[in-house]
Design a protein around this motif. Structure first.
Motif, PDB file in Angstrom:
ATOM      1  N   ALA A 187      73.528 -47.537 102.965  1.00  0.00           N
ATOM      2  CA  ALA A 187      73.498 -47.990 104.347  1.00  0.00           C
ATOM      3  C   ALA A 187      74.635 -47.321 105.107  1.00  0.00           C
ATOM      4  O   ALA A 187      75.674 -46.998 104.531  1.00  0.00           O
ATOM      5  N   SER A 188      74.425 -47.148 106.398  1.00  0.00           N
ATOM      6  CA  SER A 188      75.419 -46.464 107.210  1.00  0.00           C
ATOM      7  C   SER A 188      75.504 -47.087 108.583  1.00  0.00           C
ATOM      8  O   SER A 188      74.537 -47.635 109.102  1.00  0.00           O
ATOM      9  N   SER A 189      76.672 -46.943 109.164  1.00  0.00           N
ATOM     10  CA  SER A 189      76.851 -47.179 110.595  1.00  0.00           C
ATOM     11  C   SER A 189      75.902 -46.236 111.326  1.00  0.00           C
ATOM     12  O   SER A 189      75.458 -45.228 110.776  1.00  0.00           O
ATOM     13  N   VAL A 190      75.622 -46.540 112.574  1.00  0.00           N
ATOM     14  CA  VAL A 190      74.739 -45.683 113.370  1.00  0.00           C
ATOM     15  C   VAL A 190      75.445 -44.437 113.893  1.00  0.00           C
ATOM     16  O   VAL A 190      74.787 -43.531 114.414  1.00  0.00           O
ATOM     17  N   GLU A 191      76.760 -44.376 113.743  1.00  0.00           N
ATOM     18  CA  GLU A 191      77.505 -43.240 114.287  1.00  0.00           C
ATOM     19  C   GLU A 191      77.214 -41.970 113.486  1.00  0.00           C
ATOM     20  O   GLU A 191      77.173 -41.998 112.254  1.00  0.00           O
ATOM     21  N   PRO A 192      77.003 -40.822 114.170  1.00  0.00           N
ATOM     22  CA  PRO A 192      76.587 -39.590 113.488  1.00  0.00           C
ATOM     23  C   PRO A 192      77.460 -39.171 112.308  1.00  0.00           C
ATOM     24  O   PRO A 192      76.945 -38.780 111.265  1.00  0.00           O
ATOM     25  N   LYS A 193      78.788 -39.255 112.445  1.00  0.00           N
ATOM     26  CA  LYS A 193      79.653 -38.814 111.348  1.00  0.00           C
ATOM     27  C   LYS A 193      79.457 -39.668 110.106  1.00  0.00           C
ATOM     28  O   LYS A 193      79.553 -39.175 108.975  1.00  0.00           O
ATOM     29  N   ALA A 194      79.157 -40.943 110.277  1.00  0.00           N
ATOM     30  CA  ALA A 194      78.885 -41.825 109.136  1.00  0.00           C
ATOM     31  C   ALA A 194      77.511 -41.528 108.543  1.00  0.00           C
ATOM     32  O   ALA A 194      77.360 -41.440 107.321  1.00  0.00           O
ATOM     33  N   VAL A 195      76.506 -41.353 109.389  1.00  0.00           N
ATOM     34  CA  VAL A 195      75.156 -41.038 108.903  1.00  0.00           C
ATOM     35  C   VAL A 195      75.176 -39.721 108.127  1.00  0.00           C
ATOM     36  O   VAL A 195      74.594 -39.617 107.039  1.00  0.00           O
ATOM     37  N   GLN A 196      75.851 -38.731 108.645  1.00  0.00           N
ATOM     38  CA  GLN A 196      75.915 -37.429 107.968  1.00  0.00           C
ATOM     39  C   GLN A 196      76.629 -37.535 106.627  1.00  0.00           C
ATOM     40  O   GLN A 196      76.218 -36.902 105.647  1.00  0.00           O
ATOM     41  N   THR A 197      77.678 -38.338 106.556  1.00  0.00           N
ATOM     42  CA  THR A 197      78.368 -38.574 105.287  1.00  0.00           C
ATOM     43  C   THR A 197      77.422 -39.276 104.315  1.00  0.00           C
ATOM     44  O   THR A 197      77.320 -38.901 103.137  1.00  0.00           O
ATOM     45  N   ALA A 198      76.713 -40.291 104.795  1.00  0.00           N
ATOM     46  CA  ALA A 198      75.771 -41.030 103.949  1.00  0.00           C
ATOM     47  C   ALA A 198      74.659 -40.120 103.428  1.00  0.00           C
ATOM     48  O   ALA A 198      74.237 -40.249 102.266  1.00  0.00           O
ATOM     49  N   GLU A 199      74.192 -39.209 104.242  1.00  0.00           N
ATOM     50  CA  GLU A 199      73.137 -38.272 103.805  1.00  0.00           C
ATOM     51  C   GLU A 199      73.619 -37.388 102.663  1.00  0.00           C
ATOM     52  O   GLU A 199      72.858 -37.093 101.734  1.00  0.00           O
ATOM     53  N   ILE A 200      74.871 -36.988 102.707  1.00  0.00           N
ATOM     54  CA  ILE A 200      75.439 -36.184 101.615  1.00  0.00           C
ATOM     55  C   ILE A 200      75.471 -36.991 100.324  1.00  0.00           C
ATOM     56  O   ILE A 200      75.151 -36.485  99.251  1.00  0.00           O
ATOM     57  N   ILE A 201      75.822 -38.266 100.426  1.00  0.00           N
ATOM     58  CA  ILE A 201      75.845 -39.136  99.246  1.00  0.00           C
ATOM     59  C   ILE A 201      74.435 -39.388  98.738  1.00  0.00           C
ATOM     60  O   ILE A 201      74.175 -39.372  97.525  1.00  0.00           O
ATOM     61  N   ALA A 202      73.495 -39.614  99.636  1.00  0.00           N
ATOM     62  CA  ALA A 202      72.125 -39.996  99.266  1.00  0.00           C
ATOM     63  C   ALA A 202      71.340 -38.876  98.604  1.00  0.00           C
ATOM     64  O   ALA A 202      70.483 -39.135  97.747  1.00  0.00           O
ATOM     65  N   ARG A 203      71.599 -37.645  98.993  1.00  0.00           N
ATOM     66  CA  ARG A 203      70.799 -36.503  98.548  1.00  0.00           C
ATOM     67  C   ARG A 203      70.602 -36.439  97.033  1.00  0.00           C
ATOM     68  O   ARG A 203      69.457 -36.378  96.561  1.00  0.00           O
ATOM     69  N   PRO A 204      71.653 -36.465  96.205  1.00  0.00           N
ATOM     70  CA  PRO A 204      71.419 -36.334  94.765  1.00  0.00           C
ATOM     71  C   PRO A 204      70.689 -37.530  94.142  1.00  0.00           C
ATOM     72  O   PRO A 204      70.142 -37.423  93.051  1.00  0.00           O
ATOM     73  N   PHE A 205      70.673 -38.647  94.835  1.00  0.00           N
ATOM     74  CA  PHE A 205      69.986 -39.831  94.314  1.00  0.00           C
ATOM     75  C   PHE A 205      68.544 -39.921  94.797  1.00  0.00           C
ATOM     76  O   PHE A 205      67.803 -40.805  94.385  1.00  0.00           O
ATOM     77  N   GLY A 206      68.145 -39.027  95.701  1.00  0.00           N
ATOM     78  CA  GLY A 206      66.800 -39.063  96.243  1.00  0.00           C
ATOM     79  C   GLY A 206      66.548 -40.281  97.118  1.00  0.00           C
ATOM     80  O   GLY A 206      65.410 -40.726  97.263  1.00  0.00           O
ATOM     81  N   LEU A 207      67.602 -40.814  97.712  1.00  0.00           N
ATOM     82  CA  LEU A 207      67.478 -41.991  98.569  1.00  0.00           C
ATOM     83  C   LEU A 207      67.560 -41.588 100.038  1.00  0.00           C
ATOM     84  O   LEU A 207      68.151 -40.567 100.380  1.00  0.00           O
TER      85      LEU A 207
END
Length: 184
Positions: free
Chosen positions: A56-76
């Motif tokens: 889950a992420s804040s709606v702010e772009p820098k947080a979403v982009q950080t979350a996407e980096i974390i999510a990628r290897p997990f396929g989430l």
């Protein structure tokens, strides 16, 4: 044991005249996050490993982009959640680092007073805590990863870790990660 994994976003591209809530990760920020979070999935036992069922992420772009980096290897995918955003200071103009630091010190020292932005520290903490608890309560298995921001994370974590809030905030890296046990 399930864990709450609280993550502070990576270094943003600061743009004077653009509200901080709209900032994106900088190129260095993306690289830093890629390197930092590669430790989360490494099979090496000496590294931190997580088993997220939600990111889950804040709606702010820098947080979403950080979350996407974390999510990628997990396929989430990343779920943005209202309430995980930074302390609302949308009425403030750009401040240089020393002025911003002084404002944050006042904000943390006077949690019931409106000294910076549009919400008090206690209002921001209440909002953030409700959002964190909401995500945790509906995620019954696996680790809960939440990507958010330095000030609200400080408000949430410093008392739980018995730390001085301003010193905690000053030492908080970009990115940063904290693990907290969750009841099964």
């Amino acid at each position: 044991m399930r864990r709450l994994v609280l993550v502070r976003h990576g270094p943003p591209q600061r743009v004077e005249g653009v509200a901080a809530r709209e900032w994106q990760l900088s190129e260095r920020g993306r690289e830093t996050c890629e390197n930092f979070f590669s430790q989360l999935v490494a099979p090496d036992a000496a590294r931190i490993q997580i088993r997220p069922s939600i990111i889950a992420s804040s709606v702010e772009p820098k947080a979403v982009q950080t979350a996407e980096i974390i999510a990628r290897p997990f396929g989430l995918s990343v779920e943005t959640v209202t309430g995980l955003h930074e302390h609302d200071r949308s009425n403030l103009s750009y401040l240089d680092a020393p002025d911003f630091s002084r404002k944050v010190a006042d904000f943390l020292a006077q949690p019931d007073e409106l000294v910076m932005g549009l919400e008090t520290a206690n209002q921001a903490l209440h909002r953030f805590t409700q959002a964190v608890e909401g995500v945790c309560n509906r995620t019954l298995t696996g680790d809960v990863v939440i990507v958010s921001h330095g000030t609200v994370m400080t408000l949430y974590l410093a008392p739980r870790m018995n730390r001085d809030p301003f010193l905690f905030w000053q030492k908080l890296g970009m990115p940063a990660l904290f693990l907290r046990p969750l009841p099964d």
